[in-house]
Design a protein around this motif. Structure first.
Motif, PDB file in Angstrom:
ATOM      1  N   GLN A   8     -33.894 -75.262 -51.871  1.00 24.16           N
ATOM      2  CA  GLN A   8     -32.610 -74.644 -52.424  1.00 24.16           C
ATOM      3  C   GLN A   8     -32.622 -73.697 -53.598  1.00 24.16           C
ATOM      4  O   GLN A   8     -31.779 -73.215 -53.918  1.00 24.16           O
ATOM      5  N   ALA A   9     -33.916 -73.342 -54.048  1.00 25.35           N
ATOM      6  CA  ALA A   9     -34.047 -72.635 -55.254  1.00 25.35           C
ATOM      7  C   ALA A   9     -33.509 -71.138 -55.104  1.00 25.35           C
ATOM      8  O   ALA A   9     -33.829 -70.603 -53.864  1.00 25.35           O
ATOM      9  N   SER A  10     -32.987 -70.555 -56.142  1.00 27.05           N
ATOM     10  CA  SER A  10     -32.655 -69.117 -55.982  1.00 27.05           C
ATOM     11  C   SER A  10     -32.349 -68.582 -57.210  1.00 27.05           C
ATOM     12  O   SER A  10     -32.299 -69.491 -58.298  1.00 27.05           O
ATOM     13  N   ARG A  11     -32.239 -67.395 -57.354  1.00 26.92           N
ATOM     14  CA  ARG A  11     -32.232 -66.753 -58.625  1.00 26.92           C
ATOM     15  C   ARG A  11     -30.858 -67.289 -59.487  1.00 26.92           C
ATOM     16  O   ARG A  11     -29.777 -67.610 -58.820  1.00 26.92           O
ATOM     17  N   ASP A  12     -30.920 -67.379 -60.772  1.00 23.85           N
ATOM     18  CA  ASP A  12     -30.021 -68.149 -61.643  1.00 23.85           C
ATOM     19  C   ASP A  12     -29.892 -69.460 -61.499  1.00 23.85           C
ATOM     20  O   ASP A  12     -28.761 -70.022 -61.830  1.00 23.85           O
ATOM     21  N   GLY A  13     -30.497 -70.328 -60.565  1.00 25.03           N
ATOM     22  CA  GLY A  13     -30.438 -71.675 -60.270  1.00 25.03           C
ATOM     23  C   GLY A  13     -30.464 -72.591 -61.473  1.00 25.03           C
ATOM     24  O   GLY A  13     -31.251 -72.283 -62.280  1.00 25.03           O
ATOM     25  N   ILE A  14     -29.870 -73.858 -61.378  1.00 27.11           N
ATOM     26  CA  ILE A  14     -29.925 -74.788 -62.296  1.00 27.11           C
ATOM     27  C   ILE A  14     -30.408 -75.823 -61.430  1.00 27.11           C
ATOM     28  O   ILE A  14     -29.603 -76.488 -60.780  1.00 27.11           O
ATOM     29  N   ILE A  15     -31.697 -76.654 -61.860  1.00 31.54           N
ATOM     30  CA  ILE A  15     -32.039 -77.409 -60.766  1.00 31.54           C
ATOM     31  C   ILE A  15     -31.758 -78.869 -61.717  1.00 31.54           C
ATOM     32  O   ILE A  15     -32.189 -78.894 -62.811  1.00 31.54           O
ATOM     33  N   LEU A  16     -31.583 -79.883 -60.935  1.00 33.92           N
ATOM     34  CA  LEU A  16     -31.173 -80.950 -61.466  1.00 33.92           C
ATOM     35  C   LEU A  16     -32.304 -82.126 -61.054  1.00 33.92           C
ATOM     36  O   LEU A  16     -32.391 -82.121 -59.644  1.00 33.92           O
ATOM     37  N   LEU A  17     -32.953 -82.692 -61.944  1.00 33.01           N
ATOM     38  CA  LEU A  17     -33.847 -83.733 -61.471  1.00 33.01           C
ATOM     39  C   LEU A  17     -33.624 -84.792 -62.589  1.00 33.01           C
ATOM     40  O   LEU A  17     -32.727 -84.693 -63.617  1.00 33.01           O
ATOM     41  N   HIS A  18     -34.153 -86.111 -62.391  1.00 35.89           N
ATOM     42  CA  HIS A  18     -34.145 -87.373 -63.381  1.00 35.89           C
ATOM     43  C   HIS A  18     -35.387 -87.799 -63.883  1.00 35.89           C
ATOM     44  O   HIS A  18     -36.190 -88.183 -62.825  1.00 35.89           O
ATOM     45  N   ASP A  19     -35.651 -87.742 -64.703  1.00 38.33           N
ATOM     46  CA  ASP A  19     -36.907 -87.974 -65.326  1.00 38.33           C
ATOM     47  C   ASP A  19     -37.134 -89.837 -65.587  1.00 38.33           C
ATOM     48  O   ASP A  19     -38.108 -90.164 -66.220  1.00 38.33           O
ATOM     49  N   ILE A  20     -36.098 -90.469 -64.789  1.00 40.00           N
ATOM     50  CA  ILE A  20     -36.066 -91.853 -65.100  1.00 40.00           C
ATOM     51  C   ILE A  20     -36.565 -92.242 -63.728  1.00 40.00           C
ATOM     52  O   ILE A  20     -37.028 -93.309 -63.730  1.00 40.00           O
ATOM     53  N   TYR A  21     -36.792 -91.718 -62.789  1.00 37.32           N
ATOM     54  CA  TYR A  21     -37.456 -92.077 -61.552  1.00 37.32           C
ATOM     55  C   TYR A  21     -39.051 -91.821 -61.214  1.00 37.32           C
ATOM     56  O   TYR A  21     -39.584 -90.734 -61.645  1.00 37.32           O
ATOM     57  N   PRO A  22     -39.899 -92.771 -60.724  1.00 35.93           N
ATOM     58  CA  PRO A  22     -41.200 -92.690 -60.806  1.00 35.93           C
ATOM     59  C   PRO A  22     -41.813 -91.464 -59.754  1.00 35.93           C
ATOM     60  O   PRO A  22     -42.915 -91.110 -60.054  1.00 35.93           O
ATOM     61  N   GLY A  23     -40.897 -91.071 -58.878  1.00 38.48           N
ATOM     62  CA  GLY A  23     -41.419 -90.043 -58.165  1.00 38.48           C
ATOM     63  C   GLY A  23     -41.188 -88.573 -58.426  1.00 38.48           C
ATOM     64  O   GLY A  23     -41.628 -87.754 -58.106  1.00 38.48           O
ATOM     65  N   THR A  24     -40.480 -88.672 -59.702  1.00 40.83           N
ATOM     66  CA  THR A  24     -39.929 -87.199 -60.024  1.00 40.83           C
ATOM     67  C   THR A  24     -41.014 -86.379 -60.827  1.00 40.83           C
ATOM     68  O   THR A  24     -41.330 -85.306 -60.359  1.00 40.83           O
ATOM     69  N   VAL A  25     -41.489 -87.091 -61.845  1.00 37.07           N
ATOM     70  CA  VAL A  25     -42.385 -86.213 -62.658  1.00 37.07           C
ATOM     71  C   VAL A  25     -43.707 -85.686 -61.984  1.00 37.07           C
ATOM     72  O   VAL A  25     -44.005 -84.559 -61.993  1.00 37.07           O
ATOM     73  N   PRO A  26     -44.228 -86.512 -61.101  1.00 36.87           N
ATOM     74  CA  PRO A  26     -45.227 -86.068 -60.309  1.00 36.87           C
ATOM     75  C   PRO A  26     -44.966 -84.801 -59.439  1.00 36.87           C
ATOM     76  O   PRO A  26     -45.916 -84.266 -58.980  1.00 36.87           O
ATOM     77  N   ALA A  27     -43.780 -84.637 -58.933  1.00 32.22           N
ATOM     78  CA  ALA A  27     -43.246 -83.372 -58.534  1.00 32.22           C
ATOM     79  C   ALA A  27     -43.383 -82.263 -59.118  1.00 32.22           C
ATOM     80  O   ALA A  27     -43.399 -81.067 -58.545  1.00 32.22           O
ATOM     81  N   VAL A  28     -43.017 -82.295 -60.523  1.00 36.73           N
ATOM     82  CA  VAL A  28     -42.879 -81.423 -61.338  1.00 36.73           C
ATOM     83  C   VAL A  28     -43.924 -80.239 -61.224  1.00 36.73           C
ATOM     84  O   VAL A  28     -43.786 -78.820 -61.066  1.00 36.73           O
ATOM     85  N   PRO A  29     -45.117 -80.625 -61.403  1.00 35.71           N
ATOM     86  CA  PRO A  29     -46.310 -79.402 -61.309  1.00 35.71           C
ATOM     87  C   PRO A  29     -46.400 -78.612 -60.017  1.00 35.71           C
ATOM     88  O   PRO A  29     -46.332 -77.116 -60.091  1.00 35.71           O
ATOM     89  N   GLY A  30     -46.069 -79.243 -58.960  1.00 34.31           N
ATOM     90  CA  GLY A  30     -45.959 -78.308 -57.836  1.00 34.31           C
ATOM     91  C   GLY A  30     -44.624 -77.429 -57.586  1.00 34.31           C
ATOM     92  O   GLY A  30     -44.874 -76.270 -57.187  1.00 34.31           O
ATOM     93  N   ILE A  31     -43.588 -78.145 -58.206  1.00 32.22           N
ATOM     94  CA  ILE A  31     -42.399 -77.304 -58.138  1.00 32.22           C
ATOM     95  C   ILE A  31     -42.658 -76.080 -59.092  1.00 32.22           C
ATOM     96  O   ILE A  31     -42.244 -74.807 -58.778  1.00 32.22           O
TER      97      ILE A  31
END
Length: 262
Positions: A208-231
């Motif tokens: 979904q990423a595009s220029r001027d995008g605003i990415i919504l994630l939640h750092d309360i879920y266990p699967g999210t933070v491990p995904a951040v380096p790859g993103i």
């Protein structure tokens, strides 16, 4: 995220407390009911800066750079310290929309660290109540309480807020304007409240990423933070520059009572 009226299974490993389960049942839907909102795109904000604003914001000018904003809702949590370590290592700024009850209250040291390390600290309300269901005085309380707590910890009063589930209306706009708050929605959602699969979260963001995008994630879920380096790595390879939401709008400025969405 599932509708608040639907039941969601608790796997026993996804959430470590009743508080987090409660948040999971109520967090952001993909802008349901908001399609007719009068919103301002980052490019429009940049094209009409206030007269007293300098031409550039910090070291990034998103009129020239291919910018994207990484935002996290509903923290701080037990996962936020690791997230901050990753962002520091990658030299990536983020915007944190924080919850007051059981979050700012529980992790004040992480709120202080977010501000000290250059991230934008903003509000996601005190108790994640749906603002469009509240009276004006109740909306005001939901917005003022986290602002008071954040200002006490960081010395800076938030100028941005994200309404729970992206639900907003004219009354919310009016109260936000009175409190000096702009509303920030999003253009990219990984729906990380539906899965602990970090690879899937990363795939959804990158698709979904595009220029001027605003990415919504939640750092309360266990699967999210491990995904951040790859993103981060993948988007950097695509030429993106990570910025906070204020940097994304600069040299424009988020105006109280306005709604921003790419």
């Amino acid at each position: 995220m599932p509708s608040p009226t639907r039941k969601t299974k608790n796997t026993g490993t996804t959430f470590r407390s009743a508080a987090i389960l409660s948040a999971a049942l109520a967090l952001a839907l993909p802008l349901t009911g908001c399609s007719s909102l009068d919103t301002t795109a980052p490019s429009s904000a940049r094209a009409h800066p206030p007269a007293d604003t300098q031409a550039r914001f910090g070291s990034v000018d998103c009129r020239e750079a291919k910018c994207i904003a990484l935002t996290f809702d509903a923290g701080p949590s037990e996962h936020s310290a690791r997230l901050l370590d990753i962002l520091k290592s990658e030299r990536v700024p983020a915007t944190f929309f924080l919850l007051g009850r059981r979050h700012i209250e529980k992790y004040p040291e992480l709120v202080e660290r977010m501000a000290e390390e250059g991230h934008e600290v903003a509000s996601h309300t005190w108790d994640h109540k749906i603002l469009t269901r509240l009276r004006p005085d109740e909306i005001r309380e939901e917005l003022e309480r986290p602002n008071d707590a954040i200002e006490k910890l960081t010395g800076h009063r938030p100028t941005l807020m994200r309404p729970p589930q992206g639900r907003t209306d004219e009354t919310v706009h009016r109260v936000s304007r009175e409190l000096g708050l702009a509303e920030v929605l999003w253009s990219v959602t990984a729906k990380d409240y539906t899965t602990n699969d970090s690879a899937l979260i990363e795939k959804r963001v990158l698709r979904q990423a595009s220029r001027d995008g605003i990415i919504l994630l939640h750092d309360i879920y266990p699967g999210t933070v491990p995904a951040v380096p790859g993103i981060i790595d993948a988007l950097k390879r695509r030429g993106y520059v990570f910025v906070t939401v204020p940097q994304l709008l600069a040299p424009g400025k988020a105006e109280p009572g306005q709604v921003y969405r790419p």
